[in-house]
Design an enzyme around this catalytic site. Structure first.
Site, mmCIF file in Angstrom:
data_model
loop_
_atom_site.group_PDB
_atom_site.id
_atom_site.type_symbol
_atom_site.label_atom_id
_atom_site.label_comp_id
_atom_site.label_asym_id
_atom_site.label_seq_id
_atom_site.Cartn_x
_atom_site.Cartn_y
_atom_site.Cartn_z
ATOM 1 N N SER A 42 0.865 -1.167 0.181
ATOM 2 C CA SER A 42 0.035 0.093 0.013
ATOM 3 C C SER A 42 0.805 1.089 0.123
ATOM 4 O O SER A 42 2.054 1.191 0.485
ATOM 5 C CB SER A 42 -0.621 -0.030 1.268
ATOM 6 O OG SER A 42 -1.555 1.274 1.332
ATOM 7 N N TYR B 172 -3.216 -0.273 10.591
ATOM 8 C CA TYR B 172 -3.040 -0.609 9.190
ATOM 9 C C TYR B 172 -1.759 -0.005 8.604
ATOM 10 O O TYR B 172 -0.994 -0.746 8.002
ATOM 11 C CB TYR B 172 -4.358 0.005 8.180
ATOM 12 C CG TYR B 172 -4.251 -0.433 6.790
ATOM 13 C CD1 TYR B 172 -4.704 -1.891 6.417
ATOM 14 C CD2 TYR B 172 -3.799 0.244 5.910
ATOM 15 C CE1 TYR B 172 -4.853 -2.446 4.962
ATOM 16 C CE2 TYR B 172 -3.586 0.022 4.600
ATOM 17 C CZ TYR B 172 -4.227 -1.140 4.250
ATOM 18 O OH TYR B 172 -4.327 -1.939 2.958
#
Length: 312
Positions: free
Chosen positions: A133, A146
């Protein structure tokens, strides 16, 4: 292409990747926690002509992943995209939720790597592709668990890449998109009071899946997807004070919807019903919304500030 395993195949980029590999002629092993959604994906892949086997597995339980290799006796490409999220200020997210996100997204990736690398060492070949990501290179508020796991994943991938230099047939890859229209935002645990959403500009899961298939054919160490990624990364590194001032308001505008939601655990501790799983989250790719322009402009402003800063 041979045998392709996809962990996290029931939803989002994993599901899109399974379909893309089916079109590419691969033999598939599809794995996730959600048996019902997996069977739906398997049916779609078989309709495209693929030979498919389904494995119900939880990446936090390493022993369950051995069945992925056992399905056909080998794995040539392993795509790992399984991940969960939690929204909220760090102090508002229950410790057990924070810990479980780390366990799933980082330690789960390590579990996959152990099983995959053992298989690849026996075969003397194999490609392991992790779904990373943009948030493994920058930081946003309200997503601390996250972000922490994705930064850790990037370090793990680098370590694995160095440690497999003795095995030229083994490749470790990281495909890192920016915002992608998947159900992960709505399915996330939430303690922020408003449902999360991908901040624009938004790419499709199919675009990320296509990059993963290309990486399987021609392995690359790191692949970044998203035209704004480099600008945002530059702003994060070049002008941290400006980035930190702007990213909070921008996240509240672009990364959280106006839809209120009571605190809940989402899919952090277990799968949601199959109807909650899909390729897409139903949002449109957007460069035109003001928030999207602001996010992309964050690093541009940083670059200009850096250029104008007098030398000392």
């Amino acid at each position: 292409m041979g045998v392709v395993a996809v962990t996290g195949a029931s939803s989002g980029v994993g599901r899109a990747s399974a379909l893309a590999f089916a079109r590419d002629g691969a033999t598939l092993v599809l794995a996730s926690r959600s048996e019902g959604a997996l069977r739906d994906v398997a049916a779609e892949c078989r309709a495209l002509g693929a030979v498919v086997r389904v494995v119900v597995a939880d990446v936090t339980k390493a022993e369950s992943l051995k069945a992925v290799v056992d399905a056909f006796g080998r794995v040539d490409v392993w795509v790992h995209t399984a991940a969960v999220m939690a929204y909220g200020r760090f102090e508002d997210v229950p410790a057990e939720v924070f810990d479980q996100v780390i366990t799933t997204d980082l330690l789960g990736a390590a579990n996959v790597a152990r099983v995959a690398l053992a298989c690849f060492r026996r075969q003397r070949s194999g490609t392991l592709i992790f779904g990373g990501s943009l948030l493994g290179t920058v930081v946003t508020p309200y997503t601390s668990s996250y972000v922490t796991s994705k930064w850790g994943l990037r370090a793990l991938v680098r370590a694995l890449r160095i440690e497999t230099r003795d095995a030229p047939g083994i490749h470790i890859c990281l495909v890192s998109p920016g915002s992608v229209d998947t159900p992960v935002y709505r399915n996330a645990a939430n303690f922020a009071g408003r449902i999360g959403r991908p901040p624009p500009p938004i790419d499709t899961p199919q675009k990320v899946a296509a990059a993963i298939v290309r990486c399987a054919h021609r392995p690359r160490g790191t692949v970044s997807i998203g035209l704004a990624n480099r600008f945002i990364q530059f702003g994060f590194v070049a002008t941290p004070p400006l980035y930190d001032v702007l990213v909070g308001p921008l996240m509240r505008i672009a990364g959280l919807s106006r839809e209120p939601v009571a605190p809940h655990d989402g899919n952090v501790f277990g799968p949601l019903p199959p109807e909650a799983e899909a390729v897409s989250g139903g949002r449109k790719r957007s460069w035109t919304r003001p928030a999207g322009a602001a996010v992309a402009g964050l690093a541009v402003a940083g670059a200009l500030a850096a250029r104008r800063r007098p030398s000392r």
